[in-house]
Scaffold this active site. Structure first.
Site, PDB file in Angstrom:
ATOM      1  N   SER A  23       0.818  -1.223   0.000  1.00 29.56           N
ATOM      2  CA  SER A  23       0.000   0.000   0.000  1.00 29.56           C
ATOM      3  C   SER A  23       0.849   1.268   0.000  1.00 29.56           C
ATOM      4  O   SER A  23       0.318   2.371   0.069  1.00 29.56           O
ATOM      5  CB  SER A  23      -0.932  -0.008   1.213  1.00 29.56           C
ATOM      6  OG  SER A  23      -0.199  -0.240   2.398  1.00 29.56           O
ATOM      7  N   THR A 155     -38.948  28.751 -10.522  1.00 33.68           N
ATOM      8  CA  THR A 155     -39.369  27.407 -10.125  1.00 33.68           C
ATOM      9  C   THR A 155     -39.583  26.670 -11.444  1.00 33.68           C
ATOM     10  O   THR A 155     -39.990  27.300 -12.432  1.00 33.68           O
ATOM     11  CB  THR A 155     -40.685  27.409  -9.307  1.00 33.68           C
ATOM     12  OG1 THR A 155     -41.725  27.919 -10.132  1.00 33.68           O
ATOM     13  CG2 THR A 155     -40.587  28.228  -8.034  1.00 33.68           C
ATOM     14  N   HIS A 156     -39.257  25.407 -11.492  1.00 27.61           N
ATOM     15  CA  HIS A 156     -39.329  24.626 -12.743  1.00 27.61           C
ATOM     16  C   HIS A 156     -38.478  25.252 -13.844  1.00 27.61           C
ATOM     17  O   HIS A 156     -38.777  25.092 -15.026  1.00 27.61           O
ATOM     18  CB  HIS A 156     -40.768  24.491 -13.254  1.00 27.61           C
ATOM     19  CG  HIS A 156     -41.763  24.129 -12.197  1.00 27.61           C
ATOM     20  ND1 HIS A 156     -42.037  22.819 -11.853  1.00 27.61           N
ATOM     21  CD2 HIS A 156     -42.516  24.908 -11.380  1.00 27.61           C
ATOM     22  CE1 HIS A 156     -42.937  22.815 -10.884  1.00 27.61           C
ATOM     23  NE2 HIS A 156     -43.230  24.059 -10.571  1.00 27.61           N
ATOM     24  N   SER A 277     -11.933  27.841 -27.360  1.00 31.22           N
ATOM     25  CA  SER A 277     -12.086  26.676 -28.229  1.00 31.22           C
ATOM     26  C   SER A 277     -10.941  26.680 -29.236  1.00 31.22           C
ATOM     27  O   SER A 277     -10.482  27.740 -29.669  1.00 31.22           O
ATOM     28  CB  SER A 277     -13.431  26.766 -28.954  1.00 31.22           C
ATOM     29  OG  SER A 277     -13.389  26.022 -30.159  1.00 31.22           O
ATOM     30  N   LYS A 283     -15.563  31.609 -28.832  1.00 28.74           N
ATOM     31  CA  LYS A 283     -15.975  30.913 -27.612  1.00 28.74           C
ATOM     32  C   LYS A 283     -15.239  31.349 -26.354  1.00 28.74           C
ATOM     33  O   LYS A 283     -14.054  31.619 -26.366  1.00 28.74           O
ATOM     34  CB  LYS A 283     -15.759  29.407 -27.804  1.00 28.74           C
ATOM     35  CG  LYS A 283     -16.671  28.820 -28.845  1.00 28.74           C
ATOM     36  CD  LYS A 283     -18.055  28.608 -28.279  1.00 28.74           C
ATOM     37  CE  LYS A 283     -18.269  27.118 -28.175  1.00 28.74           C
ATOM     38  NZ  LYS A 283     -19.313  26.779 -27.291  1.00 28.74           N
ATOM     39  N   ASN A 285     -15.735  29.585 -22.722  1.00 23.22           N
ATOM     40  CA  ASN A 285     -16.513  28.523 -22.083  1.00 23.22           C
ATOM     41  C   ASN A 285     -16.354  28.471 -20.561  1.00 23.22           C
ATOM     42  O   ASN A 285     -15.280  28.753 -20.044  1.00 23.22           O
ATOM     43  CB  ASN A 285     -16.100  27.161 -22.670  1.00 23.22           C
ATOM     44  CG  ASN A 285     -16.413  27.058 -24.142  1.00 23.22           C
ATOM     45  OD1 ASN A 285     -17.386  27.646 -24.620  1.00 23.22           O
ATOM     46  ND2 ASN A 285     -15.577  26.344 -24.875  1.00 23.22           N
ATOM     47  N   GLU A 290     -18.208  23.542 -15.309  1.00 22.52           N
ATOM     48  CA  GLU A 290     -18.574  22.223 -15.849  1.00 22.52           C
ATOM     49  C   GLU A 290     -17.752  21.104 -15.194  1.00 22.52           C
ATOM     50  O   GLU A 290     -18.272  20.032 -14.876  1.00 22.52           O
ATOM     51  CB  GLU A 290     -18.373  22.202 -17.365  1.00 22.52           C
ATOM     52  CG  GLU A 290     -19.383  23.084 -18.089  1.00 22.52           C
ATOM     53  CD  GLU A 290     -19.051  23.276 -19.565  1.00 22.52           C
ATOM     54  OE1 GLU A 290     -18.190  22.556 -20.101  1.00 22.52           O
ATOM     55  OE2 GLU A 290     -19.659  24.176 -20.183  1.00 22.52           O
ATOM     56  N   TYR A 317     -10.092  -6.475  12.213  1.00 21.86           N
ATOM     57  CA  TYR A 317      -9.434  -5.972  11.008  1.00 21.86           C
ATOM     58  C   TYR A 317      -9.432  -7.017   9.906  1.00 21.86           C
ATOM     59  O   TYR A 317      -9.222  -8.202  10.131  1.00 21.86           O
ATOM     60  CB  TYR A 317      -7.977  -5.560  11.322  1.00 21.86           C
ATOM     61  CG  TYR A 317      -7.243  -5.081  10.088  1.00 21.86           C
ATOM     62  CD1 TYR A 317      -7.339  -3.760   9.667  1.00 21.86           C
ATOM     63  CD2 TYR A 317      -6.484  -5.960   9.318  1.00 21.86           C
ATOM     64  CE1 TYR A 317      -6.696  -3.316   8.517  1.00 21.86           C
ATOM     65  CE2 TYR A 317      -5.839  -5.524   8.160  1.00 21.86           C
ATOM     66  CZ  TYR A 317      -5.948  -4.201   7.775  1.00 21.86           C
ATOM     67  OH  TYR A 317      -5.323  -3.772   6.634  1.00 21.86           O
ATOM     68  N   GLN A 322      -7.832  -1.872   3.772  1.00 23.92           N
ATOM     69  CA  GLN A 322      -6.784  -1.095   3.109  1.00 23.92           C
ATOM     70  C   GLN A 322      -7.377  -0.281   1.947  1.00 23.92           C
ATOM     71  O   GLN A 322      -6.828   0.734   1.547  1.00 23.92           O
ATOM     72  CB  GLN A 322      -5.699  -2.053   2.586  1.00 23.92           C
ATOM     73  CG  GLN A 322      -4.536  -1.385   1.902  1.00 23.92           C
ATOM     74  CD  GLN A 322      -3.362  -2.323   1.744  1.00 23.92           C
ATOM     75  OE1 GLN A 322      -2.701  -2.685   2.715  1.00 23.92           O
ATOM     76  NE2 GLN A 322      -3.100  -2.764   0.530  1.00 23.92           N
ATOM     77  N   LYS A 325      -8.436   3.863   1.516  1.00 20.55           N
ATOM     78  CA  LYS A 325      -7.574   5.035   1.296  1.00 20.55           C
ATOM     79  C   LYS A 325      -7.674   5.707  -0.071  1.00 20.55           C
ATOM     80  O   LYS A 325      -7.986   6.902  -0.157  1.00 20.55           O
ATOM     81  CB  LYS A 325      -6.123   4.650   1.580  1.00 20.55           C
ATOM     82  CG  LYS A 325      -5.932   4.250   3.026  1.00 20.55           C
ATOM     83  CD  LYS A 325      -4.537   3.778   3.322  1.00 20.55           C
ATOM     84  CE  LYS A 325      -4.500   3.100   4.690  1.00 20.55           C
ATOM     85  NZ  LYS A 325      -5.339   1.863   4.727  1.00 20.55           N
TER      86      LYS A 325
HETATM   87  N1  ARG Z   1      -1.657  -1.352   4.842  1.00 25.44           N
HETATM   88  C1  ARG Z   1      -2.568  -1.796   5.823  1.00 25.44           C
HETATM   89  C2  ARG Z   1      -3.873  -1.014   5.699  1.00 25.44           C
HETATM   90  O1  ARG Z   1      -3.851  -0.017   5.062  1.00 25.44           O
HETATM   91  C3  ARG Z   1      -1.979  -1.625   7.169  1.00 25.44           C
HETATM   92  C4  ARG Z   1      -2.489  -2.573   8.192  1.00 25.44           C
HETATM   93  C5  ARG Z   1      -1.877  -3.899   7.972  1.00 25.44           C
HETATM   94  N2  ARG Z   1      -2.329  -4.842   8.927  1.00 25.44           N
HETATM   95  C6  ARG Z   1      -2.308  -6.139   8.676  1.00 25.44           C
HETATM   96  N3  ARG Z   1      -2.764  -6.901   9.585  1.00 25.44           N
HETATM   97  N4  ARG Z   1      -1.878  -6.590   7.535  1.00 25.44           N
HETATM   98  O2  ARG Z   1      -4.897  -1.378   6.209  1.00 25.44           O
END
Ligand code: ARG
Length: 459
Positions: A23, A155-156, A277, A283, A285, A290, A317, A322, A325
């Site tokens: 990660s 409205t509308h 453009s 143009k 724009n 947008e 967990y 993971q 993120k």
């Molecule tokens: N890279 C992992 C995450 O983002 C970190 C936690 C890892 N824990 C594990 N038991 N492998 O969640």
């Protein structure tokens, strides 16, 4: 391949597996938070006598050195590490030797990553809040300057009754104010520290969780260690709040695209916030509006992804987490970018007040007021509604506004009309008489502006 485990394995990890599992490419975004958490953890370990003062000082210096070197660019975070936690620990050991191996005492990557993500989200909430405040300040400035800039209210998407630019923008002030309140609410609820929850069941070391919580500006430690390492509710709450903010920005952008169109010409976007453009020389724009509208899908997508990733997870967990993120980071960055650009765009936008006022008249936005005028002269409302309706039809035929009829023409529809009709249906009168709380009239608007001002000073 630098990893924190391997003792019970007899083979190297397959390269594809390693890459799939790693990660570092995205969790490096919270290296600051990871180091901050480790500094607090080490301070607590020393306070509890689990590390000596000397060990704490060495580890602290080492961590601060890593932070400084990453910040100044001499230490690069590369993908030879599995994740940001491995990167920091491996570099610490490189720098200070074996004592660095004590950093992870009484900690798991599960509570570590739960902490990092919370610290990151909390920092981002503060930045988002600042950006929303800047937007509100610009909206308030535009409102103060345009309490007498008349425009049709719709409205509308059909012209309805006259309002002012101040009143129209005031609606968005309320939306972004609620967005900030949502952020504050999320921040308050999530502000508990997961550090010290271990992998899932706490630890046997005598950790002082309240102390680390305090060092990291949390209100208190989390209550249940299994929940601590598996809770991502606050991420979902943030993505939901961001989806709402982005929806507000998107509606506002849509209005700006309409107002900026050749048919409406209510506003003129600044050259610095418009694009041209490659083929059509004429143009100019509204690409920024947008794009803000278009990016809404990304933010909604992140919310759906996160809800779906979490929905089948048994406690505690699981590696699925993971996945909290990448899209979350993208959604936060997207909304921050949109807020900043949108603010600049409306801050530099010019209003064509004559065009807006003419549009209000030509759209019969004063028809309700004309009917009310007749009521005031003693005509029952239902009859007045009918009379004005017939007059509108006649005006459409003649391609003129009610205001353009002569007094004789007015009288041909009803004897009740007198010279004061013109004054009664002017845009100024129509707006000035609307003073119920929250309406566009000057008394009501002064109250609204004063309340906005109070809010901005206090928040
Ligand atoms: N890279 C992992 C995450 O983002 C970190 C936690 C890892 N824990 C594990 N038991 N492998 O969640």
């Amino acid at each position: 391949m630098a990893q924190l485990w391997g003792g019970r394995f007899t083979k190297q990890t397959d390269k594809l597996v390693y890459n799939f599992n790693a990660s570092i490419s995205f969790d490096q975004k919270f290296y600051r938070q990871d180091i901050r958490g480790s500094l607090a953890h080490v301070a607590m370990l020393a306070k509890q006598g689990i590390l000596t003062e000397e060990e704490k000082n060495q580890i602290t210096d080492g961590l601060n050195g890593i932070l400084a070197d990453v910040e100044n660019g001499t230490l690069e975070i590369t993908d030879e590490y599995e994740d940001i936690h491995s990167f920091v620990e491996a570099n610490l050991i490189d720098r200070i030797g074996d004592v660095g191996k004590k950093l992870h005492t009484g900690r798991s990557r599960n509570d570590q990553v739960a902490l990092d993500m919370k610290l990151y989200v909390r920092d981002e909430i503060d930045e988002l809040d600042e950006l929303e405040k800047k937007l509100l300040l610009v909206i308030q400035r535009i409102m103060e300057e345009n309490t007498e800039t008349y425009m049709p209210g719709f409205t509308h998407l059909q012209k309805a009754q006259p309002v002012t630019v101040a009143h129209h923008f005031g609606a968005y002030f309320e939306m972004f104010r609620r967005d900030r309140e949502r952020l504050a609410d999320i921040r308050k609820r999530m502000n508990t520290c997961p550090l010290g929850s271990g992998a899932l069941a706490g630890t046997t070391y005598p950790l002082d969780r309240a102390y680390t919580a305090e060092l990291l500006d949390f209100d208190r430690p989390t209550a249940n260690s299994m929940d601590s390492v598996s809770d991502r509710d606050y991420v979902i709450e943030l993505l939901s709040a961001l989806s709402t903010t982005q929806m507000h920005l998107s509606r506002f952008s849509e209005e700006i695209c309409i107002w900026n169109s050749n048919e409406y010409r209510f506003v003129e976007l600044d050259d610095a916030y418009s694009t041209g453009s490659s083929i059509m020389p004429q143009k100019k724009n509204p690409d920024i509006a947008e794009l803000v509208r278009g990016k809404t899908g990304r933010v909604y997508g992140a919310l759906m992804q996160m809800l779906t990733s979490m929905k089948g997870l048994p406690l505690a967990y699981n590696k699925d987490m993971q996945e909290d993120k990448e899209l979350t980071f993208d959604a936060i960055d997207t909304v921050k970018g949109c807020l900043a650009l949108f603010t600049g765009m409306i801050d530099t936008m010019k209003f064509r007040s004559e065009v807006m006022e003419a549009s209000s008249k030509n759209g019969f936005t004063n028809a309700t007021d004309a009917a009310d005028y007749l009521v005031m002269k003693g005509v029952p409302f239902r009859d007045a509604h009918g009379i004005i309706g017939r007059m509108v039809l006649a005006c459409i035929d003649k391609d003129c506004a009610l205001d353009d009829l002569t007094l004789e023409e007015f009288k041909s529809f009803s004897d009740a009309f007198e010279e004061d009709i013109y004054e009664a249906i002017s845009m100024k009168t129509c707006v000035e008489k609307r003073n119920t709380k929250g309406a566009p009239g000057p008394v009501a608007m002064a109250e609204e502006l004063a309340e906005n001002k109070r809010y901005l000073e206090e928040n």
